[in-house]
Design an enzyme around this catalytic site. Sequence first.
Site, mmCIF file in Angstrom:
data_model
loop_
_atom_site.group_PDB
_atom_site.id
_atom_site.type_symbol
_atom_site.label_atom_id
_atom_site.label_comp_id
_atom_site.label_asym_id
_atom_site.label_seq_id
_atom_site.Cartn_x
_atom_site.Cartn_y
_atom_site.Cartn_z
ATOM 1 N N GLY A 32 0.819 -1.203 0.000
ATOM 2 C CA GLY A 32 0.000 0.000 0.000
ATOM 3 C C GLY A 32 0.852 1.252 0.000
ATOM 4 O O GLY A 32 1.781 1.410 -0.782
ATOM 5 N N GLY A 33 0.515 2.166 0.938
ATOM 6 C CA GLY A 33 1.225 3.445 1.010
ATOM 7 C C GLY A 33 2.703 3.288 1.273
ATOM 8 O O GLY A 33 3.497 4.174 0.938
ATOM 9 N N GLY A 80 19.477 9.965 -33.782
ATOM 10 C CA GLY A 80 18.923 10.611 -32.584
ATOM 11 C C GLY A 80 19.683 10.202 -31.337
ATOM 12 O O GLY A 80 19.889 11.004 -30.415
ATOM 13 N N ALA A 81 20.116 8.948 -31.313
ATOM 14 C CA ALA A 81 20.823 8.466 -30.135
ATOM 15 C C ALA A 81 22.142 9.208 -29.948
ATOM 16 O O ALA A 81 22.586 9.436 -28.819
ATOM 17 C CB ALA A 81 21.056 6.964 -30.233
HETATM 18 C C1 HXC Z 1 -2.722 -2.750 10.941
HETATM 19 C C2 HXC Z 1 -1.408 -4.520 10.398
HETATM 20 C C3 HXC Z 1 -1.338 -4.082 9.048
HETATM 21 C C4 HXC Z 1 -2.046 -2.894 8.713
HETATM 22 C C5 HXC Z 1 -0.193 -5.882 9.237
HETATM 23 N N1 HXC Z 1 -0.692 -5.634 10.456
HETATM 24 N N2 HXC Z 1 -0.589 -4.945 8.349
HETATM 25 N N3 HXC Z 1 -2.093 -3.857 11.325
HETATM 26 N N4 HXC Z 1 -2.709 -2.261 9.685
HETATM 27 N N5 HXC Z 1 -1.996 -2.391 7.467
HETATM 28 C C6 HXC Z 1 -0.475 -6.415 11.679
HETATM 29 C C7 HXC Z 1 -1.135 -7.765 11.642
HETATM 30 O O1 HXC Z 1 -2.477 -7.674 12.032
HETATM 31 C C8 HXC Z 1 -0.288 -8.532 12.651
HETATM 32 O O2 HXC Z 1 -0.692 -8.144 13.945
HETATM 33 C C9 HXC Z 1 1.094 -7.964 12.433
HETATM 34 O O3 HXC Z 1 0.903 -6.704 11.794
HETATM 35 C C10 HXC Z 1 1.953 -8.814 11.547
HETATM 36 O O4 HXC Z 1 1.217 -9.102 10.373
HETATM 37 P P1 HXC Z 1 1.112 -10.568 9.766
HETATM 38 O O5 HXC Z 1 0.049 -10.522 8.741
HETATM 39 O O6 HXC Z 1 0.984 -11.563 10.856
HETATM 40 O O7 HXC Z 1 2.543 -10.736 9.118
HETATM 41 P P2 HXC Z 1 2.948 -11.417 7.744
HETATM 42 O O8 HXC Z 1 2.301 -12.754 7.632
HETATM 43 O O9 HXC Z 1 4.441 -11.353 7.694
HETATM 44 O O10 HXC Z 1 2.326 -10.497 6.603
HETATM 45 C C11 HXC Z 1 2.715 -9.151 6.443
HETATM 46 C C12 HXC Z 1 1.822 -8.405 5.415
HETATM 47 C C13 HXC Z 1 0.324 -8.598 5.805
HETATM 48 C C14 HXC Z 1 2.106 -9.006 4.037
HETATM 49 C C15 HXC Z 1 2.254 -6.959 5.422
HETATM 50 O O11 HXC Z 1 0.178 -8.283 7.185
HETATM 51 C C16 HXC Z 1 -0.582 -7.745 5.003
HETATM 52 O O12 HXC Z 1 -0.900 -8.094 3.890
HETATM 53 N N6 HXC Z 1 -1.027 -6.612 5.587
HETATM 54 C C17 HXC Z 1 -1.958 -5.731 4.915
HETATM 55 C C18 HXC Z 1 -1.281 -5.056 3.742
HETATM 56 C C19 HXC Z 1 -2.144 -4.026 3.051
HETATM 57 O O13 HXC Z 1 -3.076 -4.381 2.305
HETATM 58 N N7 HXC Z 1 -1.904 -2.771 3.284
HETATM 59 C C20 HXC Z 1 -2.573 -1.725 2.567
HETATM 60 C C21 HXC Z 1 -3.087 -0.781 3.531
HETATM 61 S S1 HXC Z 1 -3.850 0.514 2.547
HETATM 62 P P3 HXC Z 1 -0.523 -9.088 15.233
HETATM 63 O O14 HXC Z 1 -1.121 -8.315 16.329
HETATM 64 O O15 HXC Z 1 -1.242 -10.359 14.897
HETATM 65 O O16 HXC Z 1 0.951 -9.303 15.398
HETATM 66 C C22 HXC Z 1 -2.650 1.656 2.276
HETATM 67 C C23 HXC Z 1 -3.150 2.806 1.484
HETATM 68 C C24 HXC Z 1 -2.206 3.951 1.425
HETATM 69 O O17 HXC Z 1 -1.547 1.574 2.686
HETATM 70 C C25 HXC Z 1 -2.217 4.493 0.028
HETATM 71 C C26 HXC Z 1 -1.370 5.719 -0.075
HETATM 72 C C27 HXC Z 1 -1.039 6.017 -1.523
#
Ligand code: HXC
Length: 520
Positions: free
Chosen positions: A172-173, A407-408
């Site tokens: 994401g961000g 051109g290059a």
């Molecule tokens: C809150 C989050 C989080 C998030 C992970 N965690 N991502 N908490 N917000 N975005 C937390 C999990 O709940 C977990 O908490 C801990 O972090 C570790 O995550 P896991 O999933 O257990 O780890 P892993 O298996 O290694 O996977 C990592 C990951 C996955 C691939 C990053 O967590 C994931 O896909 N997260 C979401 C990614 C995503 O879609 N982000 C987009 C957000 S939107 P606990 O408490 O269990 O340890 C965005 C928009 C901005 O960013 C745009 C701006 C241009």
Amino acid sequence: MSIQRQKIADLVDRRASAALGGGRERIDAQHRKGKMTARERLSLLLDEGSFEEFDMFVQHRCTNFGMERQHFDGDGVVTGQGTISGRLVYVFAQDFTVNGGSLSKTMSEKICKVMDMAVRNGAPVIGLNDSGGARIQEGIDALAGYGEIFERNILASGVIPQISGVFGPCAGGAVYSPALTDFTLMVRDSSYMVLTGPGVVRQVTGETVSQEDLGGASVHASKSGVAHFAADDEREGIAMIKELLSFLPQNNLSLAPELPTEDPVGRTDDALDEIIPDSPNKAYDMHAVIGSIVDDGRFFEVHKEFARNIIVGFAHLGGQSVGIVANQPSVLAGVLDINASRKAARFVRFCDAFNIPLVTLVDVPGFLCGTQQEYGAIITNGAKLLYAYGEATVPKVTVTLRKSYGGAHIVMSCKQLRGDINYAWPSAGIAVMGADGAVEVLYGKELKEEADPERRAAIAEARKKEYDDLFCNPYQAAQKGYIEDIIEPRNTRFRVIRALEALKGKRQEMPAKKHDNLPL
Ligand code: HXC
């Protein structure tokens, strides 16, 4: 114990607890994945004892989804200042053990604080990213936090060097801040950069793809070009960031540090007099030329695996840090295509923004043609490189080794794009196109009319020789003053260093404008 002593002891305890981030269990989980913690990464990056941490006790302010019961001192990022080889840098390292390093509003405030300090004090900022993106529980506040960081990335661009290390999954961000910085480094098999993960991709498009194939280091270092460097492990990644920094100045108002060398400025290399093959269609490795002319043969390549038909990277020449751009005849004959143009343009603009002179080594048969390139806007993308060279005001020294066509030729730092010193080897051919193409255009009809194949071949050969003699040499360009001199290949090192020495005092202004309109 006095009350004051007790309070000091409490502080020490509180610091020790904050340093554990999300706790021992999550640290162990991080280690099991072969990853370091944010603090371990910083201690490898910075000179021993130089880290000055800020905002260690900052906590998030979220009250949704039970977050009000879950607080960690420092939240999900470690920030501060330190030194690398004695030079000041500002750093932030996201802590995956705290909510997966996901970005809260307070985390963004910590990051923005060190970015502001870096700009105010004219020092590079290095971000070590390991984050699940916007912290979902914080909603719009997390997005606002990203907006604040992005705006600072943009304002700091061209003012201080910004380097991103991607040391874990970045989603994401979390990927856009690295994309706005000057250099992004990823670690193979443990870091990913994706806008949306494989699950969402499957839902939306039906495509099944692994995390690695979607946004792993090798994908971004070789296919998309999002990553400038791919390291085999975190240690190597951190060592690469430090090495990169050794070529860069602190900010846009200073010069990169000189690196004293034992390598004699006047060193010549007879091997260069033999390196160009007799056949114009035969390749050679441009790395050999670069290695021969730079100090101690040390070349730090950027975007090594991406668009390999052009080579860019840093080196020192006579102790001075320089940016090298060179066509690579051994990949696609060194032709300029969309990716090569994008890659080199970005590098040229970085060097220009940070006062790093450009040394360009030319052996280019032209632009790649065909529908794929035209549909992908080779015109606009090629123009990026043209624009980058044309606007650059740093010292520009160019050596044409062999082909420099059409051109290059113009794009590759020619004299008319305000090249300062342009040299050519005797093997250079500066022309509108190569002999084969030219004879086809000029004499194609005549050749078709000749029925006897033997006579046709003989006429074509004679025409090509005539063309070669007239154009495929550097003397036409030298006669017209389009190059300063024709030099012996063995002397390239000292001729280029002498040119760079003379250009140290170069001053060139651009016309006043709000900003340019680079073809994007
Ligand atoms: C809150 C989050 C989080 C998030 C992970 N965690 N991502 N908490 N917000 N975005 C937390 C999990 O709940 C977990 O908490 C801990 O972090 C570790 O995550 P896991 O999933 O257990 O780890 P892993 O298996 O290694 O996977 C990592 C990951 C996955 C691939 C990053 O967590 C994931 O896909 N997260 C979401 C990614 C995503 O879609 N982000 C987009 C957000 S939107 P606990 O408490 O269990 O340890 C965005 C928009 C901005 O960013 C745009 C701006 C241009």
